[in-house]
Design a protein around this motif. Structure first.
Motif, short mmCIF file in Angstrom:
data_model
loop_
_atom_site.label_atom_id
_atom_site.label_comp_id
_atom_site.label_asym_id
_atom_site.label_seq_id
_atom_site.Cartn_x
_atom_site.Cartn_y
_atom_site.Cartn_z
N ARG A 92 0.81 -1.22 0.00
CA ARG A 92 0.00 0.00 0.00
C ARG A 92 0.84 1.27 0.00
O ARG A 92 0.35 2.35 -0.27
CB ARG A 92 -0.96 0.00 1.18
CG ARG A 92 -0.30 0.20 2.52
CD ARG A 92 -1.32 0.26 3.65
NE ARG A 92 -0.68 0.54 4.90
CZ ARG A 92 -0.35 -0.37 5.80
NH1 ARG A 92 -0.64 -1.62 5.58
NH2 ARG A 92 0.24 -0.02 6.92
N ARG A 98 -0.66 -0.16 -4.65
CA ARG A 98 -2.05 0.27 -4.40
C ARG A 98 -2.93 -0.08 -5.59
O ARG A 98 -4.11 -0.41 -5.41
CB ARG A 98 -2.10 1.76 -4.12
CG ARG A 98 -1.53 2.14 -2.77
CD ARG A 98 -1.76 3.61 -2.45
NE ARG A 98 -1.13 4.53 -3.38
CZ ARG A 98 0.13 4.96 -3.27
NH1 ARG A 98 0.89 4.54 -2.28
NH2 ARG A 98 0.62 5.82 -4.15
N PRO A 102 -5.37 -3.11 -3.91
CA PRO A 102 -6.05 -2.03 -3.18
C PRO A 102 -6.65 -2.53 -1.87
O PRO A 102 -7.06 -3.68 -1.76
CB PRO A 102 -7.14 -1.58 -4.14
CG PRO A 102 -7.38 -2.76 -5.02
CD PRO A 102 -6.06 -3.48 -5.13
N ALA A 110 -9.43 2.46 -5.51
CA ALA A 110 -7.99 2.75 -5.42
C ALA A 110 -7.57 3.71 -6.54
O ALA A 110 -6.76 4.61 -6.31
CB ALA A 110 -7.19 1.45 -5.49
N HIS A 114 -6.05 7.43 -5.93
CA HIS A 114 -4.77 7.83 -6.53
C HIS A 114 -4.94 9.10 -7.36
O HIS A 114 -4.09 10.00 -7.31
CB HIS A 114 -4.20 6.72 -7.40
CG HIS A 114 -2.98 7.13 -8.15
ND1 HIS A 114 -1.77 7.36 -7.53
CD2 HIS A 114 -2.79 7.42 -9.45
CE1 HIS A 114 -0.89 7.75 -8.43
NE2 HIS A 114 -1.48 7.80 -9.60
#
Length: 155
Positions: A92, A98, A102, A110, A114
């Motif tokens: 993570r 990620r 996620p 996710a 982001h």
């Protein structure tokens, strides 16, 4: 023929794969930023991280020719469920981690998180005039974007 007891490499493999995700994230970041020197440097690190995973799974016996593949060490085993759990926890911290692992398993959340994190960074460190906003306004908008990001990850 001597039977060899299987060796669980789940923890070692997780460490190697997290390192791979770290370097992949750095390579992607350098590409996004247009930083040729950093991209070159981290691409070398990415190749080394991939090689480490390969070495972990291979026997110690080297082939006769450097272009030949090493044999799979079939005494190595790993637990895929535990590996995924370790990767979800440890990855993570990295952009690629990620995206692939996620929290909660929701790739769309996710991705949205982001995008919001990246928008905040772009606003703060992007254009010098930040679309005509004052520094206090830039900070406030970036902070608001960062506050929205965890909410998106929970959706």
């Amino acid at each position: 023929m001597t039977r060899t007891r299987p060796t669980d490499i789940t923890d070692l493999l997780a460490e190697d794969l997290v390192r791979l995700l770290d370097y992949l994230s750095r390579v992607l970041g350098a590409a996004d930023d247009g930083n040729l020197h950093y991209l070159h440097d981290k691409a070398h690190g990415l190749a080394g991280a991939a090689r480490q995973v390969y070495d972990q799974l291979s026997t110690d016996q080297r082939p006769n020719h450097p272009e030949d593949f090493r044999r799979l060490d079939e005494t190595q085993t790993f637990n895929p469920v535990r590996l995924r759990t370790l990767l979800t926890t440890q990855a993570r911290f990295y952009r690629a981690g990620r995206a692939l692992y996620p929290v909660g398993g929701d790739i769309n959340a996710a991705t949205a998180k982001h995008a919001l994190d990246r928008a905040a960074l772009d606003l703060e460190f992007g254009a010098p005039d930040a679309a005509g906003l004052t520094p206090d306004q830039v900070y406030a908008v970036a902070q608001w974007l960062r506050e929205q990001a965890p909410k998106e990850a929970r959706r």
